[in-house]
Design an enzyme around this catalytic site. Sequence first.
Site, PDB file in Angstrom:
ATOM      1  N   PRO A  60     107.719  23.579  47.434  1.00 34.42           N
ATOM      2  CA  PRO A  60     106.841  23.063  48.482  1.00 34.42           C
ATOM      3  C   PRO A  60     107.613  22.634  49.736  1.00 34.42           C
ATOM      4  O   PRO A  60     107.021  22.507  50.813  1.00 34.42           O
ATOM      5  CB  PRO A  60     106.133  21.870  47.826  1.00 34.42           C
ATOM      6  CG  PRO A  60     106.885  21.567  46.585  1.00 34.42           C
ATOM      7  CD  PRO A  60     107.624  22.800  46.186  1.00 34.42           C
ATOM      8  N   GLU A  62     110.789  17.882  38.836  1.00 33.01           N
ATOM      9  CA  GLU A  62     110.916  17.387  40.208  1.00 33.01           C
ATOM     10  C   GLU A  62     111.622  18.396  41.096  1.00 33.01           C
ATOM     11  O   GLU A  62     111.715  18.224  42.303  1.00 33.01           O
ATOM     12  CB  GLU A  62     111.662  16.050  40.242  1.00 33.01           C
ATOM     13  CG  GLU A  62     110.849  14.884  39.700  1.00 33.01           C
ATOM     14  CD  GLU A  62     109.471  14.769  40.338  1.00 33.01           C
ATOM     15  OE1 GLU A  62     109.404  14.616  41.565  1.00 33.01           O
ATOM     16  OE2 GLU A  62     108.465  14.829  39.612  1.00 33.01           O
ATOM     17  N   ARG A  75     100.813  44.486  46.867  1.00 35.84           N
ATOM     18  CA  ARG A  75      99.738  45.296  47.437  1.00 35.84           C
ATOM     19  C   ARG A  75     100.171  46.048  48.691  1.00 35.84           C
ATOM     20  O   ARG A  75      99.487  46.978  49.133  1.00 35.84           O
ATOM     21  CB  ARG A  75      98.487  44.448  47.711  1.00 35.84           C
ATOM     22  CG  ARG A  75      98.623  43.454  48.810  1.00 35.84           C
ATOM     23  CD  ARG A  75      97.403  42.551  48.876  1.00 35.84           C
ATOM     24  NE  ARG A  75      96.231  43.167  49.509  1.00 35.84           N
ATOM     25  CZ  ARG A  75      96.106  43.373  50.816  1.00 35.84           C
ATOM     26  NH1 ARG A  75      97.065  43.059  51.649  1.00 35.84           N
ATOM     27  NH2 ARG A  75      95.009  43.931  51.299  1.00 35.84           N
ATOM     28  N   ASP A  85      93.470  44.379  57.349  1.00 39.97           N
ATOM     29  CA  ASP A  85      93.782  43.078  56.759  1.00 39.97           C
ATOM     30  C   ASP A  85      93.740  41.972  57.799  1.00 39.97           C
ATOM     31  O   ASP A  85      94.106  42.195  58.955  1.00 39.97           O
ATOM     32  CB  ASP A  85      95.225  43.063  56.213  1.00 39.97           C
ATOM     33  CG  ASP A  85      95.301  43.587  54.795  1.00 39.97           C
ATOM     34  OD1 ASP A  85      94.255  43.827  54.190  1.00 39.97           O
ATOM     35  OD2 ASP A  85      96.437  43.739  54.311  1.00 39.97           O
TER      36      ASP A  85
HETATM   37  N1  ADE Z   1     105.797  24.518  43.839  1.00 36.65           N
HETATM   38  C1  ADE Z   1     104.971  23.459  43.871  1.00 36.65           C
HETATM   39  N2  ADE Z   1     104.182  23.492  44.951  1.00 36.65           N
HETATM   40  C2  ADE Z   1     104.514  24.627  45.636  1.00 36.65           C
HETATM   41  C3  ADE Z   1     104.075  25.207  46.843  1.00 36.65           C
HETATM   42  N3  ADE Z   1     103.115  24.670  47.590  1.00 36.65           N
HETATM   43  N4  ADE Z   1     104.654  26.350  47.250  1.00 36.65           N
HETATM   44  C4  ADE Z   1     105.627  26.900  46.517  1.00 36.65           C
HETATM   45  N5  ADE Z   1     106.104  26.396  45.382  1.00 36.65           N
HETATM   46  C5  ADE Z   1     105.548  25.272  44.927  1.00 36.65           C
END
Ligand code: ADE
Length: 237
Positions: free
Chosen positions: A86, A113, A151, A166
């Site tokens: 994230p 984590e 794809r 697309d």
């Molecule tokens: N792992 C946890 N949340 C994530 C996200 N938003 N994008 C990529 N990997 C992740």
Amino acid sequence: MKIDFVTLFPETVLAWTDFSILRRAQDAGLIQFGAVNPRDFAKDAHRTVDDSPYGGGPGMVMKPDVLGEALDSVHTEDSFIAFTDPSGELFSQRHAREWSKKSHLVLVCGHYEGIDQRVADEYADAIVSIGDFVLTGGELAAAVIADAVARLVPGVLGSPESLDEDAFADGLLSYPQYTRPPEWKGRRVPEVLQSGDHEAIRRWRRKQRLLATRARRPDLFAKAPLTDEDIDLLRER
Ligand code: ADE
């Protein structure tokens, strides 16, 4: 092309790639999917893959030695290695386009984590997030990325023209689609789509894309290269 997942839950990601269009693409030999489980590289009887973080704090961190061996078992000189996280840069259609040209993509799914930073420092060609939200693990993110990339591999989609249509193909969102019946719950299909006038339909669709992008994604609209026709379409009533 081959896409390998490095994941503690191989069944979950491979479940996504084993249906529908991606199943057919595999059967046709256009793409292969594989998975490596770091747990198979654990060094103790408990098959430990994580440990507590240096410096303290909640949760567990994936061990670099175990994950490193898992990666060594799957990557080659030609591999492109991407970590899901994230905190990574935002994955977009641009990444999907570029990565669909690679011969081997390795997607590393983070867990707990996170992953010991040294593994990314050692191996990562890219670190990507699929959006500003946090998932319980990287598997869904990796499956999303694999789908978006696969794809675009030539031959995977039945009709390659659909790629030109697309969302994001040229920085704009897609136009709305309709099928029979012509009226449903009092809502009519726009007349122009039933007119058979291909030029009028093209202009209508282009205008819908411009209006949708301006309304819902002003960030994309600001960057979109507008033609003279686009400016006319937006001035029309
Ligand atoms: N792992 C946890 N949340 C994530 C996200 N938003 N994008 C990529 N990997 C992740």
